[in-house]
Each structure stands twice: as C-alpha cells, then as structure tokens.
Design an enzyme around this catalytic site. Structure first.
Site, short mmCIF file in Angstrom:
data_model
loop_
_atom_site.label_atom_id
_atom_site.label_comp_id
_atom_site.label_asym_id
_atom_site.label_seq_id
_atom_site.Cartn_x
_atom_site.Cartn_y
_atom_site.Cartn_z
N HIS A 90 -6.76 2.81 37.88
CA HIS A 90 -6.75 1.51 38.55
C HIS A 90 -8.04 0.87 38.10
O HIS A 90 -9.08 1.50 38.15
CB HIS A 90 -6.81 1.66 40.06
CG HIS A 90 -5.82 2.63 40.58
ND1 HIS A 90 -5.83 3.95 40.27
CD2 HIS A 90 -4.77 2.45 41.40
CE1 HIS A 90 -4.82 4.56 40.87
NE2 HIS A 90 -4.16 3.67 41.57
N GLU B 151 5.35 7.53 26.08
CA GLU B 151 4.86 8.70 25.38
C GLU B 151 5.55 9.95 25.92
O GLU B 151 5.05 10.58 26.85
CB GLU B 151 3.34 8.78 25.61
CG GLU B 151 2.65 9.75 24.75
CD GLU B 151 1.14 9.55 24.79
OE1 GLU B 151 0.57 9.28 23.74
OE2 GLU B 151 0.54 9.66 25.86
P1 PGA Z 1 -0.55 12.23 19.10
O1 PGA Z 1 -1.16 11.85 20.51
O2 PGA Z 1 -0.48 10.98 18.28
O3 PGA Z 1 -1.51 13.24 18.55
O4 PGA Z 1 0.81 12.79 19.37
C1 PGA Z 1 -0.74 10.75 21.20
C2 PGA Z 1 -1.53 10.65 22.50
O5 PGA Z 1 -1.40 11.54 23.34
O6 PGA Z 1 -2.30 9.73 22.68
#
Ligand code: PGA
Length: 218
Positions: free
Chosen positions: A85, A137
């Site tokens: 935050h 991600e």
């Molecule tokens: P990576 O990491 O590109 O090594 O997969 C991504 C991240 O966790 O920021």
C-alpha cells in the site's frame, strides 16, 4: 509504449556492479527495480529509466525495525513499488495462480486471480486503482520455481485481457520466465502492456533484446 520492469530481486552483490548494470539498462520506458541498498547509487546514474523499489511499508516513519517507508522512497526519487500500500507511489501489484489451480484450467486461474485482485484492492478508491500496474505472474512460470516454464503467450494475453475487464488499472503486464527469445510473443500482443523481467534483467545483452522487442527503436 510497452513497459518493461527489471526486477533484480536480491542481486547483484556489490554497489559497483549495480551501477554498471543500471547504466547498461538505462532505457526509456524501463523501470529499474534494484534492492533497497542500491537505490541511491542507481538513481544517480539513470538518465532515461524510472526507479522502482521491491517493497514498501505502509507507515511513514516510526518504530518499525527493518521497514522502509513510502516517504523515504519518494525522497529517493522512487516512482514505482512492487506490491504494498503506498501513498503517492505507483504500485506494481503482482497476482498469479499456483500450478494446481492452472491445471484445473484457465477458468480456475481467472477465478483465483479475481479473488486476489478483489482482496488486494479492497478499500482502494477507483481513482487510485487507475494508477496501479498489475503484473500477471503465474507462480509456476517464475524462473526460480521448480520446473518453471513461461506461460503460453496466447493464454497469458487472455488472462491480461480478463484482468483489464475486471478492473480499471493503468496497465496489465506479464511476468514469468520472459527472455530474449520469447519476449516478442508476449510483447507483440495488444492485451499485454509490458513485462516484469526477473532473471534476464541481470544480463544486459539479453535485457536489451527484450527492450527491443517492446520498442523496435531501441
Ligand atoms: P523471472 O522473474 O523473469 O526470473 O521469471 C519474474 C519475477 O518474479 O519478477
């Protein structure tokens, strides 16, 4: 313009190396995110890239051992921060599902991410949410995870598009084993606004190729 964030995580070992790495990755549209202890040094050499921090505490000052406050970061010219935050800083919020969820299908991944985003943005005003950058991600795609492999670009784009429909944010980028070879496949898609690059951001030559895939002019 696509956004490329270089998340150095807990690297490199010395300030001198951090400075060299920053100089080699100082491109327009790039956010360099070094560990806290190199922020000042990195800031002093950057001319084009923006500066980000890997974390932030929610209080501005006080008896919080080991924590770094939003105002301390702002005074170091930090513009972005991963997660947290943060008053006045632009948040890069990372979301993503574990492998067991994804194995159940893309629908399950979307449901999981919906819950994460609802939880993370609870109480955040719409006008503030608009400044947030979400990184999709998937945990299993992060290079340090066991048997990591990048997501299928088409499916990553589908999830990024889904997130954009769910919340009105500044952009949705993809993270997880992005490298010079696959960067174009992710960055070439309209629904993916950029990339969060971990491991490959420690290799200036590879990183340069990733940046080129985002902006053919570099
Ligand atoms: P990576 O990491 O590109 O090594 O997969 C991504 C991240 O966790 O920021």
């Amino acid at each position: 313009m696509k956004l490329i964030a270089a998340n150095w995580k807990s690297n490199p070992d010395t300030a001198k190396t951090a400075e060299r790495l920053a100089l080699a990755e100082d491109y327009e549209g790039v956010i360099i995110i070094p560990p806290f202890q190199y922020l000042e040094r990195v800031r002093s050499v950057l001319k084009h890239a923006s500066l980000g921090a890997q974390n932030v505490f929610w209080e501005n000052g006080g008896p919080f051992t080991g924590e770094v406050s939003p105002s301390q970061l702002k005074n170091l010219s930090v513009s972005f921060v991963i997660a947290g935050h943060s008053e006045g800083l632009q948040v890069i919020l990372c979301v993503g599902e574990p492998i067991q969820i994804r194995k159940d299908g893309i629908r399950s991944a979307k449901d999981f991410i919906t819950n994460q985003i609802r939880y993370d943005l609870r109480g955040v005003k719409r006008s503030d949410a608009k400044k947030v950058i979400i990184t999709y991600e998937p945990i299993w795609a992060i290079s340090t995870s066991q048997n990591a492999e990048p997501d299928i670009p088409e499916e990553a784009a589908e999830i990024c598009a889904y997130i954009k429909n769910l919340v009105n944010v500044r952009g949705v980028i993809y993270g997880g084993s992005v490298n010079a070879k696959n960067a174009k496949e992710f960055l070439g898609r309209d629904d993916i606004d950029g990339a969060l690059v971990g491991g490959e951001s420690l290799k200036p030559k590879e990183f340069q190729k990733i940046v080129s895939a985002a902006t053919p002019l570099v």
